[in-house]
Motif scaffolding. Structure first.
Motif, PDB file in Angstrom:
ATOM      1  N   PRO A 260       0.851  -1.200   0.000  1.00 39.69           N
ATOM      2  CA  PRO A 260       0.000   0.000   0.000  1.00 39.69           C
ATOM      3  C   PRO A 260       0.883   1.244   0.000  1.00 39.69           C
ATOM      4  CG  PRO A 260      -0.819  -1.623   1.558  1.00 39.69           C
ATOM      5  CD  PRO A 260       0.525  -2.106   1.104  1.00 39.69           C
ATOM      6  N   LEU A 261       0.955   1.904  -1.134  1.00 47.88           N
ATOM      7  CA  LEU A 261       1.967   2.939  -1.346  1.00 47.88           C
ATOM      8  C   LEU A 261       1.840   4.090  -0.360  1.00 47.88           C
ATOM      9  CD1 LEU A 261       1.810   2.970  -5.241  1.00 47.88           C
ATOM     10  CD2 LEU A 261       3.427   1.740  -3.777  1.00 47.88           C
ATOM     11  N   GLU A 262       0.597   4.431  -0.025  1.00 49.04           N
ATOM     12  CA  GLU A 262       0.385   5.567   0.865  1.00 49.04           C
ATOM     13  C   GLU A 262       0.833   5.277   2.298  1.00 49.04           C
ATOM     14  OE1 GLU A 262      -3.321   3.044   0.728  1.00 49.04           O
ATOM     15  OE2 GLU A 262      -1.900   3.857  -0.713  1.00 49.04           O
ATOM     16  N   GLN A 263       1.149   4.008   2.598  1.00 47.53           N
ATOM     17  CA  GLN A 263       1.537   3.644   3.959  1.00 47.53           C
ATOM     18  C   GLN A 263       3.005   3.256   4.079  1.00 47.53           C
ATOM     19  OE1 GLN A 263      -1.181   1.375   6.323  1.00 47.53           O
ATOM     20  NE2 GLN A 263      -2.834   1.556   4.838  1.00 47.53           N
ATOM     21  N   ILE A 264       3.733   3.317   2.981  1.00 48.95           N
ATOM     22  CA  ILE A 264       5.133   2.884   3.015  1.00 48.95           C
ATOM     23  C   ILE A 264       5.959   3.720   3.987  1.00 48.95           C
ATOM     24  CG2 ILE A 264       7.268   2.875   1.660  1.00 48.95           C
ATOM     25  CD1 ILE A 264       5.761   1.684  -0.629  1.00 48.95           C
ATOM     26  N   ALA A 314       1.219   9.955 -11.007  1.00 46.74           N
ATOM     27  CA  ALA A 314       2.176   9.137 -10.265  1.00 46.74           C
ATOM     28  C   ALA A 314       2.143   9.470  -8.773  1.00 46.74           C
ATOM     29  CB  ALA A 314       3.581   9.339 -10.813  1.00 46.74           C
ATOM     30  N   LYS A 315       1.954  10.752  -8.444  1.00 52.63           N
ATOM     31  CA  LYS A 315       1.919  11.154  -7.036  1.00 52.63           C
ATOM     32  C   LYS A 315       0.592  10.790  -6.383  1.00 52.63           C
ATOM     33  CE  LYS A 315       5.096  15.035  -7.719  1.00 52.63           C
ATOM     34  NZ  LYS A 315       5.242  16.513  -7.740  1.00 52.63           N
ATOM     35  N   VAL A 316      -0.518  11.057  -7.088  1.00 54.61           N
ATOM     36  CA  VAL A 316      -1.845  10.852  -6.499  1.00 54.61           C
ATOM     37  C   VAL A 316      -2.161   9.372  -6.324  1.00 54.61           C
ATOM     38  CG1 VAL A 316      -4.322  11.123  -6.920  1.00 54.61           C
ATOM     39  CG2 VAL A 316      -2.765  13.045  -7.326  1.00 54.61           C
ATOM     40  N   ALA A 317      -1.945   8.571  -7.356  1.00 54.77           N
ATOM     41  CA  ALA A 317      -2.347   7.160  -7.309  1.00 54.77           C
ATOM     42  C   ALA A 317      -1.238   6.245  -6.842  1.00 54.77           C
ATOM     43  CB  ALA A 317      -2.829   6.720  -8.696  1.00 54.77           C
ATOM     44  N   TYR A 318       0.026   6.619  -7.081  1.00 55.58           N
ATOM     45  CA  TYR A 318       1.136   5.712  -6.807  1.00 55.58           C
ATOM     46  C   TYR A 318       2.112   6.241  -5.755  1.00 55.58           C
ATOM     47  CZ  TYR A 318      -0.298   2.784 -10.699  1.00 55.58           C
ATOM     48  OH  TYR A 318      -1.003   1.933 -11.516  1.00 55.58           O
ATOM     49  N   ALA A 319       1.747   7.334  -5.099  1.00 54.40           N
ATOM     50  CA  ALA A 319       2.575   7.903  -4.028  1.00 54.40           C
ATOM     51  C   ALA A 319       4.026   8.106  -4.475  1.00 54.40           C
ATOM     52  CB  ALA A 319       2.529   7.009  -2.784  1.00 54.40           C
ATOM     53  N   GLY A 320       4.215   8.387  -5.754  1.00 53.43           N
ATOM     54  CA  GLY A 320       5.549   8.629  -6.281  1.00 53.43           C
ATOM     55  C   GLY A 320       6.287   7.383  -6.745  1.00 53.43           C
ATOM     56  N   TYR A 321       5.683   6.201  -6.549  1.00 56.62           N
ATOM     57  CA  TYR A 321       6.344   4.954  -6.943  1.00 56.62           C
ATOM     58  C   TYR A 321       5.979   4.583  -8.389  1.00 56.62           C
ATOM     59  CZ  TYR A 321       7.963   4.205  -2.186  1.00 56.62           C
ATOM     60  OH  TYR A 321       8.603   4.339  -0.974  1.00 56.62           O
ATOM     61  N   ALA A 378      -6.364   5.868  -9.632  1.00 54.55           N
ATOM     62  CA  ALA A 378      -5.900   6.239 -10.971  1.00 54.55           C
ATOM     63  C   ALA A 378      -7.076   6.579 -11.875  1.00 54.55           C
ATOM     64  CB  ALA A 378      -5.072   5.109 -11.574  1.00 54.55           C
ATOM     65  N   VAL A 379      -8.105   5.759 -11.837  1.00 54.44           N
ATOM     66  CA  VAL A 379      -9.275   5.974 -12.694  1.00 54.44           C
ATOM     67  C   VAL A 379      -9.988   7.272 -12.302  1.00 54.44           C
ATOM     68  CG1 VAL A 379     -11.583   5.090 -13.191  1.00 54.44           C
ATOM     69  CG2 VAL A 379      -9.613   3.572 -13.342  1.00 54.44           C
ATOM     70  N   GLN A 380     -10.123   7.518 -11.010  1.00 60.54           N
ATOM     71  CA  GLN A 380     -10.764   8.759 -10.565  1.00 60.54           C
ATOM     72  C   GLN A 380      -9.971   9.978 -11.005  1.00 60.54           C
ATOM     73  OE1 GLN A 380     -11.554   8.647  -6.338  1.00 60.54           O
ATOM     74  NE2 GLN A 380     -12.466   6.610  -6.463  1.00 60.54           N
TER      75      GLN A 380
END
Length: 529
Positions: A260-264, A314-321, A378-380
């Motif tokens: 979960p990218l937002e929790q890394i 990339a920032k919103v959906a993937y937290a920069g990953y 990502a879709v949103q």
């Protein structure tokens, strides 16, 4: 009759160097684990998508095939550097024109049902696979095989319809796995292998349900002494990011991917856990149905590319990953050609839409091939970006069964209901043909393969065909460069991101690691108390 060898020293070197490396790695693993306090352990691996079918020849998604590698083995596999190495094969020889491959097999290997693995078993597997009447999903990627011949119990010969210098890499992929001939005889003519599995691998299937997971237990008769080190693995689909993270924290799962990218950031401080990340071969893109209005107009497809801010996505959906796509082939592959990314320019997008006859935009649908949290974000985000240039979309996240029936099983392109389709593609064979052809060749549209954009450019098809049989490396690369330029210019997709692989693991779980192809290596995994 012996096949000609284009480079016998090279073939011998493949056998000896790779063989010695494999033996050394196995001995090292045994020595390390013997001194590390190995404990019997049942582990749970939480993954971010539901499973489809256990039949590797019919399985459309790489995740299920990778997890099924706990049960199945192929003639070749890839090492951590994505180089093909023998698995059930011992060695190979190629003819001078790369149209015949003679493969020596390991002996003394048993299937899970106790029967012998041999050349006849290889032929049985490929005869089923290559029969077009069976309509197996992955057939197209191997349709260049004319036939498989048994030369003796430990030797098979693959005769190809045309030369293919990269054929061993194709055999090392996750599709051509060896299924017990008894299962093929009993279940192989229908879809019954979707829920059954019998191979030669380190684990044996205990039970399977696409939504509940794949349960495998240690194969006590595995061909490599001392392996596997784990007692069992439960591969469980967990779509919700927060739930996967919670399972890792509480110890309910010992390995989680994707993380979960937002929790890394907060989990990195937990000393009981290890966070893994690496660049991957996975491209995320918006497949655009090129056959229907308004998307048959290149200006509309270009407008969609300009309308989406890839850095922000990339920032919103993937937290920069993740990073914006810069070409058709990911930069980690040596055949990649950098051409982009497409810039974010909503003004240009609106101008192109006006030129195409849509000054006020239009309404359409946006489907996602995934239901996980990251895909939903990502879709949103894409929905919001497109709205800003006048394109109003309704979104839909597809479950695996729905995805198969409404996208990949469509028999007639005119019946395809998908318009914008958020999806990903990764190929681990290091072969640019399988990176481009399945998703952009006009002859590879559903139900044959994965060209869900129904993109059709005869020039691209011709270049791919010439590149596939070209044996001169420089000429071959030049052809693939041309193919990449053609596809990039035509904008059959909205080119979005290259995704990073991420995972979280208990620090006690050793040798369970990510791979750049989007999978993970668990062959020598063990639990240390």
């Amino acid at each position: 009759m012996q096949s000609k060898r284009s480079n016998p020293k090279k073939a011998d070197r493949f056998t000896s160097v790779r063989g010695r490396a494999a033996i050394a790695a196995s001995l090292a693993a045994v020595l390390i684990t013997a001194s590390a306090g190995i404990a019997a352990k049942d582990i749970t691996v939480a993954v971010g998508a539901a499973f489809s079918t256990l039949d590797p020849y019919d399985c459309p998604d790489v995740l299920t095939r990778i997890c099924a590698k706990s049960i199945y083995e192929g003639l070749f596999t890839f090492d951590k550097n994505l180089k093909p190495v023998p698995e059930l094969a011992e060695s190979f020889e190629a003819s001078a024109d790369a149209s015949e491959y003679t493969i020596k097999l390991k002996t003394g290997v048993k299937f899970h049902d106790g029967t012998d693995f041999n050349a006849e078993a290889v032929k049985v597997n490929f005869d089923r696979f290559l029969n077009p009447e069976n309509r197996l999903n992955r057939y197209s990627a191997y349709s260049m095989i004319e036939k498989v011949e048994v030369l003796d119990p430990a030797t098979v010969r693959f005769k190809l319809k045309k030369p293919m210098p990269s054929f061993i890499g194709r055999l090392a992929a996750t599709t051509p796995q060896m299924i017990c001939p008894s299962y093929i005889e009993k279940y192989g003519t229908g879809k019954q292998l979707a829920t059954r599995a019998c191979g030669t691998g380190p684990y044996v299937l205990e039970r399977f349900n696409p939504n509940d997971g794949i349960f495998v237990k240690k194969n006590p008769n595995y061909r490599v002494p001392g392996l596997p080190k784990l007692d069992s693995i439960h591969w469980v689909p967990v779509i919700e990011n927060a739930t996967r993270a919670a399972m890792l924290r509480t110890g309910e799962a010992q390995y989680v991917t994707p993380m979960p990218l937002e929790q890394i950031a907060q989990l990195k401080d937990d000393k009981s856990l290890e966070i893994q990340s690496m660049p991957s071969l996975m491209s995320r893109y918006l497949s655009i149905n090129n056959r229907v209005k308004p998307f048959n107009d290149k200006r509309v497809r270009e407008a969609i590319n300009y309308a989406i801010n890839k850095e922000a996505l990339a920032k919103v959906a993937y937290a920069g990953y993740a990073v914006p796509m810069s070409g058709i082939i990911p930069p980690k592959l040596p055949t990649s050609l950098k051409m982009g990314p497409w810039p974010y320019d909503p003004k240009k997008a609106r101008e192109l839409l006006k030129e195409a006859g849509y000054p006020n935009g239009f309404e359409t649908t946006l489907w996602s091939a995934y239901t996980n949290t990251t895909a939903s974000k990502a879709v949103q985000f894409i929905q919001q970006q497109l709205r800003q240039v006048g394109i109003k979309v309704t979104t839909r996240l597809l479950e695996p069964g729905v995805r198969t029936s409404e996208v990949y099983a469509v028999q007639n392109p005119d019946d395809a209901k998908s318009r914008l389709y958020y999806v990903g593609w990764a190929d681990s064979t290091m072969d640019p043909d399988l990176t481009i052809r399945p998703v952009l060749d006009s002859r590879e549209a559903p139900p044959k393969f994965m060209n869900t954009s129904y993109y059709a450019n005869p020039k691209l098809d011709d270049v791919l065909d010439r590149a596939q049989v070209e044996t001169d490396a420089e000429k071959r690369q030049a052809l693939y460069n041309e193919a990449q330029r053609i596809a990039w210019s035509d904008a059959p997709w909205a080119f979005l991101l290259y995704e990073e692989n991420t995972a979280g693991a208990s620090v006690k779980l050793k040798n369970f690691t990510l791979r750049p192809d989007g999978g993970f290596d668990f062959y020598n995994a063990y639990w240390e108390e």
